[in-house]
Design an enzyme around this catalytic site. Structure first.
Site, short mmCIF file in Angstrom:
data_model
loop_
_atom_site.label_atom_id
_atom_site.label_comp_id
_atom_site.label_asym_id
_atom_site.label_seq_id
_atom_site.Cartn_x
_atom_site.Cartn_y
_atom_site.Cartn_z
N HIS A 34 145.54 71.12 50.63
CA HIS A 34 145.39 70.90 52.07
C HIS A 34 146.67 70.21 52.56
O HIS A 34 147.60 69.99 51.77
CB HIS A 34 144.14 70.08 52.36
CG HIS A 34 144.02 68.83 51.52
ND1 HIS A 34 144.88 67.76 51.66
CD2 HIS A 34 143.18 68.50 50.51
CE1 HIS A 34 144.56 66.82 50.81
NE2 HIS A 34 143.53 67.24 50.07
N GLY A 36 147.32 67.24 53.21
CA GLY A 36 147.65 65.99 52.51
C GLY A 36 148.55 66.26 51.31
O GLY A 36 149.54 65.56 51.08
N HIS A 37 148.21 67.31 50.57
CA HIS A 37 149.05 67.69 49.42
C HIS A 37 150.44 68.12 49.92
O HIS A 37 151.46 67.78 49.31
CB HIS A 37 148.43 68.87 48.65
CG HIS A 37 147.12 68.57 47.99
ND1 HIS A 37 145.95 69.18 48.36
CD2 HIS A 37 146.80 67.73 46.97
CE1 HIS A 37 144.96 68.74 47.59
NE2 HIS A 37 145.44 67.86 46.74
N GLN A 61 138.77 64.35 33.45
CA GLN A 61 138.59 63.28 34.42
C GLN A 61 137.31 63.42 35.24
O GLN A 61 137.04 62.62 36.12
CB GLN A 61 139.80 63.16 35.34
CG GLN A 61 139.93 64.23 36.40
CD GLN A 61 141.25 64.08 37.14
OE1 GLN A 61 142.34 64.27 36.59
NE2 GLN A 61 141.16 63.69 38.41
N ASP A 154 143.83 57.89 46.99
CA ASP A 154 143.31 57.52 45.66
C ASP A 154 143.98 56.22 45.24
O ASP A 154 144.79 56.18 44.30
CB ASP A 154 143.57 58.65 44.67
CG ASP A 154 142.85 59.92 45.08
OD1 ASP A 154 141.66 60.03 44.79
OD2 ASP A 154 143.46 60.77 45.75
P1 AMP Z 1 143.95 65.97 44.01
O1 AMP Z 1 144.34 67.41 44.09
O2 AMP Z 1 142.76 65.62 44.84
O3 AMP Z 1 143.92 65.43 42.62
O4 AMP Z 1 145.14 65.19 44.73
C1 AMP Z 1 146.47 65.35 44.32
C2 AMP Z 1 147.29 64.30 44.98
O5 AMP Z 1 147.17 64.43 46.41
C3 AMP Z 1 146.83 62.87 44.64
O6 AMP Z 1 147.98 62.07 44.46
C4 AMP Z 1 146.06 62.46 45.87
O7 AMP Z 1 146.04 61.07 46.09
C5 AMP Z 1 146.84 63.17 46.96
N1 AMP Z 1 146.01 63.34 48.15
C6 AMP Z 1 144.73 63.80 48.19
N2 AMP Z 1 144.28 63.76 49.46
C7 AMP Z 1 145.28 63.27 50.22
C8 AMP Z 1 145.42 62.99 51.62
N3 AMP Z 1 144.43 63.19 52.48
N4 AMP Z 1 146.60 62.50 52.05
C9 AMP Z 1 147.62 62.28 51.18
N5 AMP Z 1 147.55 62.52 49.86
C10 AMP Z 1 146.40 63.01 49.39
#
Ligand code: AMP
Length: 292
Positions: A34, A36-37, A61, A154
């Site tokens: 998304h 955020g990524h 995990q 996180d």
């Molecule tokens: P995940 O795919 O959920 O393991 O997340 C991968 C990375 O994206 C991790 O470092 C998360 O903290 C970061 N992340 C997830 N959601 C967000 C967000 N809304 N804004 C910024 N970084 C995010």
């Protein structure tokens, strides 16, 4: 964008790039990308010469097997997003590439992450952070980045990874990036796509609860009442609470008061139906809301 599935191939390629004087920025993800990524990818682009992203839904995990089974996978779209947003390299390993000897708990390393494993996510998701360390040590050893970009969303995971970097005596520098939110405030998360329309509307409660705290906190005054009110907001939105607590941002020790001089973090985790969401806000000493 180059896509690698084999660790030896990506390790060789990235090492070559590093040897030519390029700095390497790494964004590990579990896919279902998304904005955020993508914000992490952009931050990596701004800080490093070469951006490496990994997509790997790490089985070790997930303390809840149902959560693992239902974790969203949107790989074609992810590749498109990474490509159009300027990611240079994608590492897309199969599980046996990362865990060639399988992932039975007794065969895996254990990491001394101390107190962090006993509170909040550590307490409510037993084994979760061991799994995070297991995959992160492997990914970091393969990519050997100069910079690692992770999201503040996180919060505790960032602290755990910092601890892991110390345990590994790694030169990699962790860069913690702001949480990207939907227009209504809900923190972006891959898990949001599992919410029904009705749940999605109610999920805003987690942001409302944290915003309530931010708008009503007064340095020097106990925060019990604030936390109670915030937990009620979650309940009113039909969340089932794991925790909503305040802690010193530096060490995650729980606190019942904010002195206004150190960073404080409010951390929340709660279920909306079957979907577990987490969020947090950090208040800094120069935070302006001192009048309430
Ligand atoms: P995940 O795919 O959920 O393991 O997340 C991968 C990375 O994206 C991790 O470092 C998360 O903290 C970061 N992340 C997830 N959601 C967000 C967000 N809304 N804004 C910024 N970084 C995010």
């Amino acid at each position: 964008m180059l896509i690698f599935k084999q660790k030896t191939a990506i390790a060789r390629h990235v090492k070559n790039l590093g040897n030519k004087g390029n700095s390497i920025g790494f964004v590990p993800t579990m896919g279902a990308l998304h904005k955020g990524h993508i914000a992490l990818i952009n931050q990596a682009k701004a800080n490093a010469d070469v951006v490496v992203c990994s997509i790997f839904v790490n089985p070790t995990q997930f303390n809840d097997p149902a959560d693992f089974d239902k974790y969203p996978v949107t790989i074609e779209k992810d590749i498109y997003e990474l490509e159009t947003n300027g990611c240079d390299i994608l590492f897309l390993p199969a599980a046996n590439e990362i865990y060639p000897d399988g992932w039975d708990h007794d065969k895996l390393a254990r990491y001394d992450i101390g107190f962090l494993e006993t509170v909040f996510e550590g307490k409510f998701r037993p084994g979760h952070f061991q799994g995070v360390c297991q995959v992160m040590e492997r990914l970091l050893t393969i990519v050997q980045p100069h910079y690692l970009f992770m999201g503040q969303k996180d919060f505790q995971q960032c602290m755990v990874v910092n601890r892991l970097l110390k345990l590994m005596q790694s030169p990699t520098k962790l860069v913690v990036c702001d949480t990207l939110r939907e227009p209504d405030g809900l923190a972006m998360s891959s898990r949001n796509m599992r919410l029904t329309k009705d749940q999605r509307q109610k999920a805003i409660g987690i942001y409302k609860a944290l915003t309530y705290i931010k708008e009503h906190i007064t340095p020097g005054k106990p925060i019990d009442d604030l936390l109670t009110k915030a937990r009620n907001i979650l309940q009113e939105h039909q969340f089932i609470l794991d925790y909503l607590e305040a802690a010193e941002a530096a060490n995650l020790q729980k606190t019942g008061i904010w002195n206004g001089q150190t960073n404080i973090v409010f951390l929340a985790a709660a279920f909306m139906g079957e979907v577990r969401l987490i969020d947090n806000i950090v208040l800094h000493p120069n935070f302006a809301n001192h009048g309430n």
